[in-house]
Design a protein around this motif. Structure first.
Motif, PDB file in Angstrom:
ATOM      1  N   LEU A 140      44.528  38.079  44.026  1.00  0.00           N
ATOM      2  CA  LEU A 140      44.376  37.128  42.937  1.00  0.00           C
ATOM      3  C   LEU A 140      44.510  37.784  41.743  1.00  0.00           C
ATOM      4  O   LEU A 140      44.051  38.816  41.375  1.00  0.00           O
ATOM      5  CB  LEU A 140      43.046  36.108  43.246  1.00  0.00           C
ATOM      6  CG  LEU A 140      43.139  36.039  44.924  1.00  0.00           C
ATOM      7  CD1 LEU A 140      41.658  34.762  44.852  1.00  0.00           C
ATOM      8  CD2 LEU A 140      43.854  34.627  44.922  1.00  0.00           C
ATOM      9  N   THR A 141      45.064  36.870  40.883  1.00  0.00           N
ATOM     10  CA  THR A 141      45.051  37.797  39.324  1.00  0.00           C
ATOM     11  C   THR A 141      43.860  36.974  39.191  1.00  0.00           C
ATOM     12  O   THR A 141      43.133  36.752  39.331  1.00  0.00           O
ATOM     13  CB  THR A 141      46.123  36.460  38.554  1.00  0.00           C
ATOM     14  OG1 THR A 141      45.318  34.966  38.221  1.00  0.00           O
ATOM     15  CG2 THR A 141      47.357  35.910  39.127  1.00  0.00           C
ATOM     16  N   LYS A 142      43.545  37.722  37.930  1.00  0.00           N
ATOM     17  CA  LYS A 142      42.682  38.315  37.196  1.00  0.00           C
ATOM     18  C   LYS A 142      41.696  36.976  36.832  1.00  0.00           C
ATOM     19  O   LYS A 142      40.667  36.797  36.721  1.00  0.00           O
ATOM     20  CB  LYS A 142      42.490  39.387  36.138  1.00  0.00           C
ATOM     21  CG  LYS A 142      42.194  40.438  36.674  1.00  0.00           C
ATOM     22  CD  LYS A 142      42.117  41.301  35.117  1.00  0.00           C
ATOM     23  CE  LYS A 142      42.372  42.166  35.205  1.00  0.00           C
ATOM     24  NZ  LYS A 142      43.009  43.589  34.672  1.00  0.00           N
ATOM     25  N   GLN A 144      42.418  34.418  37.967  1.00  0.00           N
ATOM     26  CA  GLN A 144      42.239  32.690  39.176  1.00  0.00           C
ATOM     27  C   GLN A 144      41.125  33.987  39.800  1.00  0.00           C
ATOM     28  O   GLN A 144      39.652  32.806  39.840  1.00  0.00           O
ATOM     29  CB  GLN A 144      42.729  33.238  40.244  1.00  0.00           C
ATOM     30  CG  GLN A 144      44.021  32.023  40.397  1.00  0.00           C
ATOM     31  CD  GLN A 144      45.387  32.663  41.357  1.00  0.00           C
ATOM     32  OE1 GLN A 144      45.934  34.086  41.178  1.00  0.00           O
ATOM     33  NE2 GLN A 144      45.696  31.861  41.293  1.00  0.00           N
TER      34      GLN A 144
ATOM     35  N   ARG B  82      49.718  43.374  42.272  1.00  0.00           N
ATOM     36  CA  ARG B  82      49.375  42.262  43.226  1.00  0.00           C
ATOM     37  C   ARG B  82      49.548  42.000  44.463  1.00  0.00           C
ATOM     38  O   ARG B  82      49.815  42.352  45.448  1.00  0.00           O
ATOM     39  CB  ARG B  82      49.130  40.913  42.281  1.00  0.00           C
ATOM     40  CG  ARG B  82      48.061  40.605  41.507  1.00  0.00           C
ATOM     41  CD  ARG B  82      47.666  39.445  41.037  1.00  0.00           C
ATOM     42  NE  ARG B  82      48.766  38.209  40.774  1.00  0.00           N
ATOM     43  CZ  ARG B  82      49.290  38.469  39.564  1.00  0.00           C
ATOM     44  NH1 ARG B  82      48.519  39.044  38.839  1.00  0.00           N
ATOM     45  NH2 ARG B  82      50.096  38.228  39.256  1.00  0.00           N
ATOM     46  N   ARG B  85      49.357  45.211  46.696  1.00  0.00           N
ATOM     47  CA  ARG B  85      47.910  44.987  47.278  1.00  0.00           C
ATOM     48  C   ARG B  85      48.141  44.071  48.405  1.00  0.00           C
ATOM     49  O   ARG B  85      47.478  44.046  49.274  1.00  0.00           O
ATOM     50  CB  ARG B  85      47.563  44.402  46.357  1.00  0.00           C
ATOM     51  CG  ARG B  85      46.251  44.818  45.987  1.00  0.00           C
ATOM     52  CD  ARG B  85      45.484  44.259  44.458  1.00  0.00           C
ATOM     53  NE  ARG B  85      45.033  45.602  43.776  1.00  0.00           N
ATOM     54  CZ  ARG B  85      44.209  44.622  42.271  1.00  0.00           C
ATOM     55  NH1 ARG B  85      44.101  43.813  42.317  1.00  0.00           N
ATOM     56  NH2 ARG B  85      43.753  45.703  41.870  1.00  0.00           N
ATOM     57  N   ALA B 110      42.617  32.764  49.014  1.00  0.00           N
ATOM     58  CA  ALA B 110      43.721  32.662  48.958  1.00  0.00           C
ATOM     59  C   ALA B 110      45.508  31.974  49.439  1.00  0.00           C
ATOM     60  O   ALA B 110      45.996  32.232  48.846  1.00  0.00           O
ATOM     61  CB  ALA B 110      43.471  34.080  49.385  1.00  0.00           C
ATOM     62  N   LEU B 113      45.429  29.253  46.522  1.00  0.00           N
ATOM     63  CA  LEU B 113      45.765  29.482  45.554  1.00  0.00           C
ATOM     64  C   LEU B 113      47.511  30.941  45.551  1.00  0.00           C
ATOM     65  O   LEU B 113      47.626  30.414  44.145  1.00  0.00           O
ATOM     66  CB  LEU B 113      45.075  30.608  45.444  1.00  0.00           C
ATOM     67  CG  LEU B 113      43.677  29.583  45.202  1.00  0.00           C
ATOM     68  CD1 LEU B 113      42.549  30.945  44.285  1.00  0.00           C
ATOM     69  CD2 LEU B 113      43.154  28.886  43.460  1.00  0.00           C
ATOM     70  N   LEU B 114      47.315  31.389  45.761  1.00  0.00           N
ATOM     71  CA  LEU B 114      48.784  31.864  46.540  1.00  0.00           C
ATOM     72  C   LEU B 114      50.392  30.813  46.806  1.00  0.00           C
ATOM     73  O   LEU B 114      51.649  31.073  47.150  1.00  0.00           O
ATOM     74  CB  LEU B 114      48.605  32.968  47.573  1.00  0.00           C
ATOM     75  CG  LEU B 114      47.601  33.890  46.714  1.00  0.00           C
ATOM     76  CD1 LEU B 114      47.674  35.513  47.815  1.00  0.00           C
ATOM     77  CD2 LEU B 114      48.254  35.006  45.919  1.00  0.00           C
TER      78      LEU B 114
END
Lengths: 231, 253
Positions: A140-142, A144, B82, B85, B110, B113-114
């Motif tokens: 996830l981004t910062k 988010q 990202r 990761r 997650a 969101l992704l």
């Protein structure tokens, strides 16, 4: 004067108290956020400026800050801007005290934003690093991570201290009478001076008590709504 | 080709050198256990692989593709980090479930969101993962309503939901009561049977011996000994390994 007349007269003042309360909350609460982020900034100069600012605002009595905001433009720059606003609004729109109320609002918003910012900072810094890292390793981004994971936990943690501050705020509005803004206590003092009625001054306490009662119930509900999880 | 190739990873915090040149490789489906006393750099190594820390030297390659080079001139961008990761999954010692989300939401957050698929697909995958870790009756519970062992199983499912190539465990049972470690270790063992590639940092020697294809013993930031479980546990060559294993037996006995 009958009881009803006194009540209505005081209610006129309490409307001003509520106005100061509402504007301070609506403007001060969001304004606290950037101040909190500046105080937590890794860029040291920003952090230092923010911390000194918070120190000054929290370190001086709010009443004195109201005086400063109201008088300094006139004293230092020969432009008593709030007195001008007072006259302009009174003569053109028949609105009284507009300039002085503005000065009070500015002082209150800045003052409370600083207190709120420290509550936010405390809340944000109390969230464990592991929560951020768990979000990061999931790609996830910062932003988010902050919005979807951290924020709600912060909100839950700051509700009790915010409730405290909000309850203090409604009572602090009485300070506006130091520059003769007609909030409820000023109204009561007016009755004492002109009608030799002292009891309305004590009667004002009932207005505060009732309002704080409502606040307590509402804030308690917010707290309960967030009690489904432990953080 | 190795799934993971780590070469000469070094990492310092201030003047303390925590990793002093770590190199190893891992084949697909292999399970690597990393053992060693506290402060030997095990956790830091895992954190470097998951880009929670950045090694000061060395390279990391996944499936033959170089994803990290300590010597590289330009720093990795946020989006590169990202993406890197996502090759790895990480299960934390302290679970780190998201307290405000239910078990199901913890796992779907997650992937949603992704944009890893439609809502239904993501939910179906999540449910099958929850089934696998044996918590299908808990999907709507919140983390605070679960035992530590159950929380850790959810955390494993959460990591699996993104289908990482390499799943890392950072002392997954160290925060658990002895009676709860078994259920977590069983889940990890089941994963091995499904051919997941895993790196497990652990203090559970018996478990490490049983599950691993390869064991690394770390001491003071270096790989002191590396080999099959039998080599490391039964015929350790290094004195440090011997005395570490001996201490472990003493504390257990």
């Amino acid at each position: 004067m009958s009881f009803l007349e006194v009540t209505l007269f005081l209610l006129d003042g309490f409307k001003i108290s509520l106005l100061i309360f509402a504007v301070t909350l609506l403007c001060g609460a969001p304004l606290g956020l950037p101040i909190a982020f500046c105080s937590m900034s890794r860029f040291k100069p920003v952090q230092a400026v923010s911390k000194v600012f918070v120190w000054i605002v929290r370190g001086i009595p709010l009443m004195l800050q109201i005086f400063i905001i109201y008088y300094v433009p006139g004293l230092l720059f020969q432009t008593p801007i709030f007195a001008h606003i007072d006259r302009y609004m009174a003569s053109n729109f028949n609105i009284l005290d507009a300039g002085r109320i503005t000065a009070v609002l500015i002082a209150f918003v800045i003052n409370y934003a600083c207190y709120f910012s420290e509550i936010y900072r405390g809340g944000i810094e109390s969230i464990s690093k592991g929560q951020y890292e768990a979000g990061y390793v999931l790609g996830l981004t910062k932003s988010q991570v902050f919005k979807k994971i951290i924020l709600k936990q912060v909100v839950k943690r700051i509700v009790p201290p915010m409730s405290n501050e909000i309850i203090t705020l409604i009572k602090d509005t009485a300070l506006a009478n130091c520059i003769v803004v007609c909030e409820i206590i000023k109204q009561a003092k007016e009755l004492a001076a002109t009608k030799a009625l002292v009891w309305p001054l004590f009667y004002t306490g009932v207005f505060y008590l009732l309002f704080v009662g409502i606040l307590t119930i509402v804030l308690g509900k917010v707290e309960k709504k967030l009690s489904y999880f432990k953080s | 080709m190795s799934v993971l190739e780590v070469k000469n990873i070094k990492k310092s915090f201030g003047k303390t050198e925590v990793l002093k040149g770590i190199s190893f490789s891992l084949e697909k489906g292999e399970v690597l256990s990393i053992i060693g006393s506290s402060g030997s750099g095990k956790t830091t190594l895992l954190r470097c692989l998951n880009f929670l820390e950045f090694a000061s030297e060395g390279t990391i390659s996944v499936n033959g593709k170089l994803i990290f080079d300590g010597q590289a001139e330009n720093e990795l961008s946020d989006s590169e980090i990202r993406n890197n990761r996502l090759h790895f999954g990480l299960v934390f010692q302290s679970f780190n479930l998201f307290p405000q989300y239910s078990v199901l939401e913890n796992i779907t957050l997650a992937p949603t969101l992704l944009n890893r698929g439609s809502e239904e697909e993501i939910k179906a995958t999540a449910l099958s993962l929850i089934e696998r870790v044996g918590l299908i009756d808990k999907i709507n519970n919140y983390p605070c309503e679960l035992s530590g062992g159950q929380q850790q199983r959810v955390a494993i499912a959460r990591a699996l939901a993104l289908e990482p190539e390499i799943l890392c465990f950072d002392e997954p049972t160290s925060a658990l009561d002895p009676e709860l470690t078994g259920e977590v270790l069983r889940v990890i063992k089941d994963l091995k049977n499904e051919d997941s590639t895993m790196i497990v940092v652990t203090h559970e020697m018996e478990f490490a011996r049983n599950i691993s294809d390869k064991v690394i013993f770390m001491a003071d930031g270096v790989i002191e000994e590396m080999g099959t479980p039998d080599e490391v546990f039964l015929n350790p060559r290094s004195e440090k390994t011997k005395s570490f294993l001996l201490k472990d037996i003493e504390t257990v006995g």
